[in-house]
Design a protein around this motif. Structure first.
Motif, PDB file in Angstrom:
ATOM      1  N   VAL A  30       1.861  72.636  -6.933  1.00  0.00           N
ATOM      2  CA  VAL A  30       2.557  71.880  -5.888  1.00  0.00           C
ATOM      3  C   VAL A  30       2.349  70.378  -6.097  1.00  0.00           C
ATOM      4  CG1 VAL A  30       2.844  71.559  -3.395  1.00  0.00           C
ATOM      5  CG2 VAL A  30       2.160  73.790  -4.291  1.00  0.00           C
ATOM      6  N   SER A  32       3.240  66.406  -4.096  1.00  0.00           N
ATOM      7  CA  SER A  32       3.536  65.775  -2.813  1.00  0.00           C
ATOM      8  C   SER A  32       4.119  64.386  -3.030  1.00  0.00           C
ATOM      9  CB  SER A  32       2.243  65.664  -1.988  1.00  0.00           C
ATOM     10  OG  SER A  32       2.427  64.850  -0.845  1.00  0.00           O
ATOM     11  N   THR A 106       6.699  69.041  -1.980  1.00  0.00           N
ATOM     12  CA  THR A 106       6.609  68.792  -0.544  1.00  0.00           C
ATOM     13  C   THR A 106       6.987  67.343  -0.302  1.00  0.00           C
ATOM     14  OG1 THR A 106       4.283  68.099  -0.606  1.00  0.00           O
ATOM     15  CG2 THR A 106       4.724  70.447  -0.361  1.00  0.00           C
ATOM     16  N   SER A 130      10.514  70.671   5.008  1.00  0.00           N
ATOM     17  CA  SER A 130      10.444  69.802   3.834  1.00  0.00           C
ATOM     18  C   SER A 130       9.108  69.941   3.116  1.00  0.00           C
ATOM     19  CB  SER A 130      10.674  68.339   4.231  1.00  0.00           C
ATOM     20  OG  SER A 130       9.602  67.847   5.013  1.00  0.00           O
ATOM     21  N   ILE A 131       8.133  70.619   3.734  1.00  0.00           N
ATOM     22  CA  ILE A 131       6.822  70.806   3.090  1.00  0.00           C
ATOM     23  C   ILE A 131       6.508  72.287   2.876  1.00  0.00           C
ATOM     24  CG2 ILE A 131       5.910  68.637   3.997  1.00  0.00           C
ATOM     25  CD1 ILE A 131       4.286  70.368   6.025  1.00  0.00           C
ATOM     26  N   GLN A 132       7.524  73.128   2.826  1.00  0.00           N
ATOM     27  CA  GLN A 132       7.285  74.569   2.776  1.00  0.00           C
ATOM     28  C   GLN A 132       6.593  75.023   1.484  1.00  0.00           C
ATOM     29  OE1 GLN A 132      11.702  75.301   3.010  1.00  0.00           O
ATOM     30  NE2 GLN A 132      11.204  77.010   1.643  1.00  0.00           N
ATOM     31  N   VAL A 134       3.954  74.021   0.267  1.00  0.00           N
ATOM     32  CA  VAL A 134       2.494  74.042   0.411  1.00  0.00           C
ATOM     33  C   VAL A 134       2.014  75.229   1.246  1.00  0.00           C
ATOM     34  CG1 VAL A 134       2.133  72.713   2.557  1.00  0.00           C
ATOM     35  CG2 VAL A 134       0.535  72.438   0.653  1.00  0.00           C
ATOM     36  N   TYR A 135       2.914  75.881   1.953  1.00  0.00           N
ATOM     37  CA  TYR A 135       2.509  76.952   2.875  1.00  0.00           C
ATOM     38  C   TYR A 135       1.685  78.057   2.210  1.00  0.00           C
ATOM     39  CZ  TYR A 135       5.650  74.976   6.444  1.00  0.00           C
ATOM     40  OH  TYR A 135       6.256  74.155   7.363  1.00  0.00           O
ATOM     41  N   TRP A 329      -2.029  66.010   5.246  1.00  0.00           N
ATOM     42  CA  TRP A 329      -2.759  67.140   4.666  1.00  0.00           C
ATOM     43  C   TRP A 329      -4.088  67.385   5.362  1.00  0.00           C
ATOM     44  CZ3 TRP A 329       1.210  69.075   3.132  1.00  0.00           C
ATOM     45  CH2 TRP A 329       2.111  68.500   2.240  1.00  0.00           C
TER      46      TRP A 329
END
Length: 392
Positions: A30, A32, A106, A130-132, A134-135, A329
């Motif tokens: 991932v 960011s 993300t 928009s940050i999925q 990292v889920y 985060w």
């Protein structure tokens, strides 16, 4: 500089405008980095910002924390955010890069775009968030998403916590530098370029710390008062793009040309708007002792070398404005809760420790703060790669 892992250019079939995505590095699969929209945005600009995100993430690496830094990425769209076609363009861009947002990138607000706008466009483009990406790394996704949503709902004196987090970090960076130089806060003057999310919050925190904000620049020009501006009144009078309604100015406030903020009598300059604001031509007008980079890449490298020769210290963007990304985060992974006091305490403590380390490394190595930041990153990236694997 290393070659990024992924670099792409997208052309909109409706307007012919271009958008860009650069993934500089992945950590745990991932990366960011925010999405900006501005006229003249280029692939090279986005690549530089993506590399900066890799550095910001690495600088906040704490092996004992629940938040483990990600890789760095960035998106950009070549369009004026005030253009009537901007929102439709944003939706089409997100639809085009949807596979990357779903799997590895993300993103969130950056120059020209608010988080609310990004969220709305992401939903219209068919994204969960928009940050999925990292889920899958979260221990308890539902609790983490609820915690972040609660944090975004918090307001402090009329401004959202999400807007204040980054400015808190910028202000603490400036205060740490003043403390290192044993310069008292009262009587220290500040000029800020940009009164948007980052610049506005920074001006508020510096004013409340006892410094005097004497100038604020926006798209209409520079507002100046040597006795100090009423920052809270200006924040109330700004629009969504950080432009101040001049009817809110007091009698003693003066209106000056746009670049006047550079050359005013102030000890601290905070460029908090566009990239490349300070170049080899206008740097010679600067009389400040510190430049605190709230914006991304506001000082060109050649200008920074000339400033250093004149004794002007530039605190680099990769450290100074990293608080916004880290706050997201820290909150999502559960290092802090959703309350403002806890967030500000954690941001101040973390940013102060980082800037102190930066200044100490620069002094020990006989280099600039930016070179010291690069050295710290060079120390940490191999440690992160050894722990989580290499994705390059």
């Amino acid at each position: 500089m290393t070659t990024p892992l992924l670099s792409l250019t997208w052309t909109d079939h409706v307007t012919g405008r271009q958008g860009f995505l650069v993934v500089d590095r992945l950590v745990r699969g991932v990366a960011s980095g925010g999405l900006r929209m501005r006229p003249g945005c280029t692939l090279d600009e986005v690549a530089g910002l993506a590399r900066g995100m890799t550095m910001k993430e690495a600088l906040h690496y704490d092996p004992a924390a629940r938040y483990v830094p990600l890789g760095g990425a960035k998106g950009g769209i070549d369009c004026d955010p005030r253009d009537p076609e901007a929102y439709g363009l944003l939706v089409r861009y997100l639809r085009a890069v949807r596979p990357y947002v779903e799997s590895c990138w993300t993103t969130g607000e950056d120059l020209g775009l608010s988080q609310d706008l990004v969220d709305r466009a992401a939903a219209e483009a068919g994204l969960v968030s928009s940050i999925q990406a990292v889920y899958p790394l979260l221990d308890d996704e539902s609790a983490a998403r609820r915690r972040l949503a609660d944090a975004f709902a918090v307001e402090v004196d009329g401004i959202g916590l999400d807007e204040l987090a980054g400015g808190c970090g910028v202000a603490e960076s400036a205060l740490t530098a003043l403390d290192a130089a044993r310069v008292p806060y009262p009587g220290t003057r500040v000029a800020v370029q940009g009164l948007g999310t980052m610049g506005g919050a920074t001006a508020r925190f510096l004013t409340r710390a006892g410094l005097t904000v004497v100038a604020v620049a926006d798209i209409k020009g520079t507002i100046f008062n040597p006795a100090g501006l009423d920052v809270e009144a200006l924040l109330t009078a700004r629009d969504a793009h950080g432009t101040v309604d001049r009817s809110a100015l007091r009698r003693a406030d003066r209106e000056l040309p746009g670049e006047a903020w550079l050359s005013l009598d102030a000890e601290v300059l905070v460029p908090a708007a566009v990239s490349y604001a300070i170049d080899t031509g206008n740097q010679e007008r600067i009389r400040a002792r510190w430049i605190v980079e709230a914006a991304n890449m506001p000082v060109l490298p050649a200008a920074e070398a000339l400033l250093a020769a004149r004794g002007v210290t530039v605190l680099p963007d990769v450290v100074v404005n990293s608080g916004t990304n880290a706050w997201w985060w820290w909150t999502l992974f559960g290092d802090i809760g959703s309350d403002a006091d806890g967030a500000f305490t954690h941001i101040r403590r973390s940013m102060r420790a980082l800037v102190e380390q930066l200044l100490a490394r620069a002094e020990a190595d006989g280099t600039s703060p930016r070179a010291a930041a690069h050295a710290l990153v060079a120390d940490r990236l191999p440690v992160i790669a050894e722990r989580f694997g290499q994705y390059r």
